[in-house]
Design an enzyme around this catalytic site. Structure first.
Site, PDB file in Angstrom:
ATOM      1  N   ARG A   1      51.468  23.599  32.020  1.00 24.25           N
ATOM      2  CA  ARG A   1      52.740  22.891  32.074  1.00 24.25           C
ATOM      3  C   ARG A   1      52.869  21.986  33.292  1.00 24.25           C
ATOM      4  O   ARG A   1      53.673  21.073  33.313  1.00 24.25           O
ATOM      5  CB  ARG A   1      53.877  23.908  32.093  1.00 24.25           C
ATOM      6  CG  ARG A   1      54.627  23.949  30.788  1.00 24.25           C
ATOM      7  CD  ARG A   1      55.761  24.903  30.834  1.00 24.25           C
ATOM      8  NE  ARG A   1      55.671  25.847  31.938  1.00 24.25           N
ATOM      9  CZ  ARG A   1      56.478  26.865  32.125  1.00 24.25           C
ATOM     10  NH1 ARG A   1      57.449  27.074  31.293  1.00 24.25           N
ATOM     11  NH2 ARG A   1      56.341  27.690  33.137  1.00 24.25           N
TER      12      ARG A   1
ATOM     13  N   LYS B   1      43.985  39.587  27.630  1.00 28.04           N
ATOM     14  CA  LYS B   1      44.852  40.759  27.612  1.00 28.04           C
ATOM     15  C   LYS B   1      46.020  40.565  28.568  1.00 28.04           C
ATOM     16  O   LYS B   1      45.898  39.738  29.465  1.00 28.04           O
ATOM     17  CB  LYS B   1      44.061  42.020  27.950  1.00 28.04           C
ATOM     18  CG  LYS B   1      43.773  42.185  29.466  1.00 28.04           C
ATOM     19  CD  LYS B   1      43.246  43.535  29.801  1.00 28.04           C
ATOM     20  CE  LYS B   1      44.208  44.406  30.543  1.00 28.04           C
ATOM     21  NZ  LYS B   1      44.388  44.084  31.961  1.00 28.04           N
TER      22      LYS B   1
ATOM     23  N   ASP C   1      38.143  41.852  26.635  1.00 28.19           N
ATOM     24  CA  ASP C   1      38.298  42.988  27.542  1.00 28.19           C
ATOM     25  C   ASP C   1      37.135  42.843  28.513  1.00 28.19           C
ATOM     26  O   ASP C   1      35.985  43.073  28.145  1.00 28.19           O
ATOM     27  CB  ASP C   1      38.200  44.311  26.781  1.00 28.19           C
ATOM     28  CG  ASP C   1      38.411  45.501  27.707  1.00 28.19           C
ATOM     29  OD1 ASP C   1      37.826  45.510  28.803  1.00 28.19           O
ATOM     30  OD2 ASP C   1      39.161  46.409  27.335  1.00 28.19           O
ATOM     31  N   HIS C   2      37.409  42.424  29.727  1.00 30.49           N
ATOM     32  CA  HIS C   2      36.285  42.011  30.581  1.00 30.49           C
ATOM     33  C   HIS C   2      35.363  43.171  30.945  1.00 30.49           C
ATOM     34  O   HIS C   2      34.228  42.947  31.347  1.00 30.49           O
ATOM     35  CB  HIS C   2      36.772  41.256  31.828  1.00 30.49           C
ATOM     36  CG  HIS C   2      37.285  42.127  32.936  1.00 30.49           C
ATOM     37  ND1 HIS C   2      38.555  42.635  32.955  1.00 30.49           N
ATOM     38  CD2 HIS C   2      36.691  42.575  34.063  1.00 30.49           C
ATOM     39  CE1 HIS C   2      38.714  43.359  34.055  1.00 30.49           C
ATOM     40  NE2 HIS C   2      37.601  43.335  34.745  1.00 30.49           N
TER      41      HIS C   2
ATOM     42  N   LYS D   1      30.674  43.734  31.483  1.00 33.09           N
ATOM     43  CA  LYS D   1      29.962  44.294  32.635  1.00 33.09           C
ATOM     44  C   LYS D   1      28.572  44.764  32.205  1.00 33.09           C
ATOM     45  O   LYS D   1      28.420  45.542  31.274  1.00 33.09           O
ATOM     46  CB  LYS D   1      30.754  45.453  33.254  1.00 33.09           C
ATOM     47  CG  LYS D   1      32.023  44.970  33.982  1.00 33.09           C
ATOM     48  CD  LYS D   1      32.718  46.118  34.693  1.00 33.09           C
ATOM     49  CE  LYS D   1      34.112  45.742  35.148  1.00 33.09           C
ATOM     50  NZ  LYS D   1      34.180  45.074  36.451  1.00 33.09           N
TER      51      LYS D   1
ATOM     52  N   GLU E   1      40.844  52.218  41.904  1.00 34.57           N
ATOM     53  CA  GLU E   1      40.911  51.018  42.738  1.00 34.57           C
ATOM     54  C   GLU E   1      41.558  51.371  44.069  1.00 34.57           C
ATOM     55  O   GLU E   1      42.419  52.241  44.132  1.00 34.57           O
ATOM     56  CB  GLU E   1      41.755  49.941  42.049  1.00 34.57           C
ATOM     57  CG  GLU E   1      41.194  49.496  40.720  1.00 34.57           C
ATOM     58  CD  GLU E   1      42.029  48.367  40.118  1.00 34.57           C
ATOM     59  OE1 GLU E   1      41.657  47.203  40.324  1.00 34.57           O
ATOM     60  OE2 GLU E   1      43.042  48.658  39.465  1.00 34.57           O
TER      61      GLU E   1
ATOM     62  N   ASP F   1      47.798  48.529  31.456  1.00 35.78           N
ATOM     63  CA  ASP F   1      46.941  47.628  32.224  1.00 35.78           C
ATOM     64  C   ASP F   1      45.470  48.057  32.155  1.00 35.78           C
ATOM     65  O   ASP F   1      44.580  47.209  32.149  1.00 35.78           O
ATOM     66  CB  ASP F   1      47.416  47.604  33.683  1.00 35.78           C
ATOM     67  CG  ASP F   1      46.788  46.482  34.506  1.00 35.78           C
ATOM     68  OD1 ASP F   1      46.626  45.371  33.954  1.00 35.78           O
ATOM     69  OD2 ASP F   1      46.467  46.714  35.689  1.00 35.78           O
TER      70      ASP F   1
ATOM     71  N   HIS G   1      40.496  48.985  29.099  1.00 32.91           N
ATOM     72  CA  HIS G   1      39.228  49.219  29.804  1.00 32.91           C
ATOM     73  C   HIS G   1      38.704  50.651  29.653  1.00 32.91           C
ATOM     74  O   HIS G   1      37.537  50.859  29.352  1.00 32.91           O
ATOM     75  CB  HIS G   1      39.372  48.883  31.292  1.00 32.91           C
ATOM     76  CG  HIS G   1      39.881  47.499  31.562  1.00 32.91           C
ATOM     77  ND1 HIS G   1      39.579  46.420  30.752  1.00 32.91           N
ATOM     78  CD2 HIS G   1      40.662  47.000  32.547  1.00 32.91           C
ATOM     79  CE1 HIS G   1      40.158  45.324  31.240  1.00 32.91           C
ATOM     80  NE2 HIS G   1      40.823  45.646  32.326  1.00 32.91           N
TER      81      HIS G   1
ATOM     82  N   LYS H   1      45.683  52.907  41.046  1.00 35.81           N
ATOM     83  CA  LYS H   1      45.687  51.977  42.167  1.00 35.81           C
ATOM     84  C   LYS H   1      45.841  52.797  43.453  1.00 35.81           C
ATOM     85  O   LYS H   1      46.322  53.924  43.416  1.00 35.81           O
ATOM     86  CB  LYS H   1      46.872  51.014  42.058  1.00 35.81           C
ATOM     87  CG  LYS H   1      46.873  50.180  40.775  1.00 35.81           C
ATOM     88  CD  LYS H   1      46.392  48.776  41.039  1.00 35.81           C
ATOM     89  CE  LYS H   1      46.432  47.928  39.784  1.00 35.81           C
ATOM     90  NZ  LYS H   1      45.313  46.976  39.703  1.00 35.81           N
TER      91      LYS H   1
HETATM   92  C1  BG6 Z   1      42.489  43.962  35.125  1.00 36.41           C
HETATM   93  C2  BG6 Z   1      43.796  44.578  35.550  1.00 36.41           C
HETATM   94  O1  BG6 Z   1      42.407  43.916  33.724  1.00 36.41           O
HETATM   95  O2  BG6 Z   1      41.414  44.721  35.635  1.00 36.41           O
HETATM   96  C3  BG6 Z   1      43.870  44.694  37.061  1.00 36.41           C
HETATM   97  O3  BG6 Z   1      44.877  43.795  35.082  1.00 36.41           O
HETATM   98  C4  BG6 Z   1      42.652  45.401  37.604  1.00 36.41           C
HETATM   99  O4  BG6 Z   1      45.052  45.394  37.461  1.00 36.41           O
HETATM  100  C5  BG6 Z   1      41.369  44.795  37.048  1.00 36.41           C
HETATM  101  O5  BG6 Z   1      42.671  45.310  39.011  1.00 36.41           O
HETATM  102  C6  BG6 Z   1      40.155  45.613  37.443  1.00 36.41           C
HETATM  103  O6  BG6 Z   1      38.983  44.915  37.085  1.00 36.41           O
HETATM  104  P1  BG6 Z   1      37.627  45.152  37.894  1.00 36.41           P
HETATM  105  O7  BG6 Z   1      36.615  44.364  37.144  1.00 36.41           O
HETATM  106  O8  BG6 Z   1      37.866  44.657  39.288  1.00 36.41           O
HETATM  107  O9  BG6 Z   1      37.377  46.627  37.867  1.00 36.41           O
END
Ligand code: BG6
Length: 480
Positions: free
Chosen positions: A46, A145, A174-175, A179, A213, A232, A237, A333
């Site tokens: 935007r 996501k 879903d990243h 990995k 984390e 989240d 994940h 977290k």
């Molecule tokens: C994201 C979450 O999908 O994954 C974040 O929204 C999180 O809150 C992150 O920190 C963690 O990804 P990675 O690859 O750093 O473990």
């Protein structure tokens, strides 16, 4: 060249994800020679910017996130791929210019539209794309996501998107699936003779999946407070880690074969109920300690919020392979360490012939991060006259010991989209099954008057999570 030509339209191009991950990862692919020389990236958002203004932003916000092989020359040639257009996803008229710009390139073979925007815009963005023909068979759409906030909203989004795109055009990210170390799990399990025969309830006593984390919610208080750790991290994940750990051998590594097996795992999870949630799920929230804020003191977090920053679940998979084996899932977290790992605890063996006879059971630890390693804890003889044994790790650190550049998750996934490979993306049924599993937890918490269990910042989580395992005679990995 062997690379596939492409036009990528990147919605949310000035946003956090684009700057921290998507553009730096595309740069990395560019340097590695994995992008077609003609491939173009059209940033849209935007913001009223022209190309120069966008490039300035990329210069100041994306460049600093490049991790490997930075060179000014390569950066300059990467930047030549970028262009920019102001598009408000809610304004159909903005899409006319977008459609024309893509067509003007005359590279109509392979178009990727990446929707890195809030999911509430997905439906409208798709409708507007379709109106200018940007949903033809040569267009793939990537959905970032979170895909909805519960089962119903997720279904609605999927139904809306399905009006304009066929399932095989839809790439739900879903990243974690990008990995390397999670994909390596399939190699470990299905390309070796010694793991798969033991990979079941006869030899494995319990499984732990952890994503811990150290960071808190940082600047994301507003987003995080309406999201929470369950949406989240768990629904996506952790579920994917569970699937890769527990699934049966797929007929092939093709997209639908892999996804068929993953869906079966999620569907075999023993459903939680309103009551069993109280027993099997722990909701936690970090409290101030060691000079750090508690969650409730973080910026943009409303007073008295019950939002969870930690979740632990005792899950069970009701199938022949896994019946009776607890799968302990947890994420949080502000925990004591940053680690993502899968731990398989094998059953105890009778070691009475050895002195002491207290030999600890074997354990396989698959670490996804910070190191990418596999450690198999094995009994070996303690040197000397006696017959004692002790546990030691046969270990391989893939990052250090296996040659070859390791791609970051988003780089791998972006290349897979460009090349039309769906295996590492979620299919609709899979995603909805995962929502279905977590729904009783969301429902229970929505009405519960019990505040989350506190845990001190930089600790390993609430006491209640320790008790969850202690009831079964187990302990979390850091205490084993
Ligand atoms: C994201 C979450 O999908 O994954 C974040 O929204 C999180 O809150 C992150 O920190 C963690 O990804 P990675 O690859 O750093 O473990």
């Amino acid at each position: 060249s062997t690379q596939t030509n492409f036009d990528m339209v990147l919605f949310g191009a000035t946003g956090d994800l684009a700057m921290r991950k998507l553009l730096p990862c595309l740069y990395q692919a560019h340097v590695a020679g994995l992008l077609h020389p003609e491939g173009r990236i059209l940033g849209v958002s935007r913001s009223e910017l022209d190309r120069a203004g966008f490039l300035e932003k990329v210069e100041s916000s994306a460049k600093i996130h490049v991790k490997q092989h930075f060179s000014d020359g390569q950066w300059a040639s990467f930047i030549r791929r970028l262009d920019y257009l102001t598009v408000d996803v809610t304004r159909a008229e903005d899409f006319t210019a977008l459609g024309e710009m893509v067509k003007a390139r005359q590279q109509t073979e392979n178009i990727v539209v990446y929707l890195s925007t809030a999911p509430k815009f997905f439906a409208q963005a798709c409708a507007n794309l379709a109106a200018v023909g940007l949903n033809a068979d040569n267009v793939r759409v990537v959905l970032e996501k979170p895909l909805g906030t519960d089962l119903q909203s997720s279904r609605e989004i999927n139904t809306d998107v399905a009006r304009y795109f066929k399932e095989e055009q839809i790439y739900r990210i879903d990243h974690y699936l990008g990995k390397e170390s999670l994909q390596n799990l399939l190699a470990l399990r299905f390309a070796n003779v010694m793991f798969e025969p033991l990979w079941n309830n006869q030899y494995i006593e319990s499984v732990q999946l952890t994503i811990a984390e150290q960071l808190g919610v940082e600047e994301r208080g507003e987003f995080y407070d309406i999201t929470g750790a369950l949406r989240d991290m768990v629904q996506n994940h952790l579920m994917q880690m569970l699937c890769m750990t527990a699934m049966e051998k797929p007929a092939s590594l093709d997209a639908d074969d892999v996804r068929d097996e993953k869906v079966k795992v999620i569907k075999a999870l023993k459903p939680l109920t309103a009551e069993s949630v109280n027993e099997l799920v722990v909701r936690g929230q970090y409290t101030a300690d060691k000079g750090m804020n508690g969650y409730l003191q973080e910026k943009d977090v409303p007073a008295g919020s019950f939002t969870e920053t930690y979740v632990a679940i005792k899950a069970e998979i009701d199938n022949a392979r896994w019946a009776g084996v607890p799968f302990y899932l947890r994420t949080g977290k502000r925990m004591a360490g940053k680690v993502a790992e899968i731990v398989l605890n094998f059953r105890k063996l009778d070691t009475l012939i050895f002195d002491g006879s207290q030999a600890a059971p074997n354990r396989l630890v698959i670490e996804l991060q910070p190191e990418e390693s596999v450690r198999l804890y094995t009994q070996v003889k303690t040197p000397g006259a006696g017959n004692r044994v002790e546990l030691t790790a046969l270990s391989v650190n893939m990052g250090k010991e296996i040659a070859g550049r390791r791609q970051e998750a988003y780089e791998r996934l972006l290349l897979d989209v460009i090349n039309g490979k769906l295996a590492l993306f979620n299919r609709r049924d899979e995603l909805e099954a995962a929502w279905e599993y977590v729904m009783p937890i969301l429902d229970n918490w929505a009405t519960s008057t019990q505040a989350p269990h506190g845990y001190a910042a930089h600790s390993w989580g609430p006491e209640a999570a320790r008790e969850l395992l202690a009831r079964d005679g187990h302990r979390w990995h850091e205490e084993q």
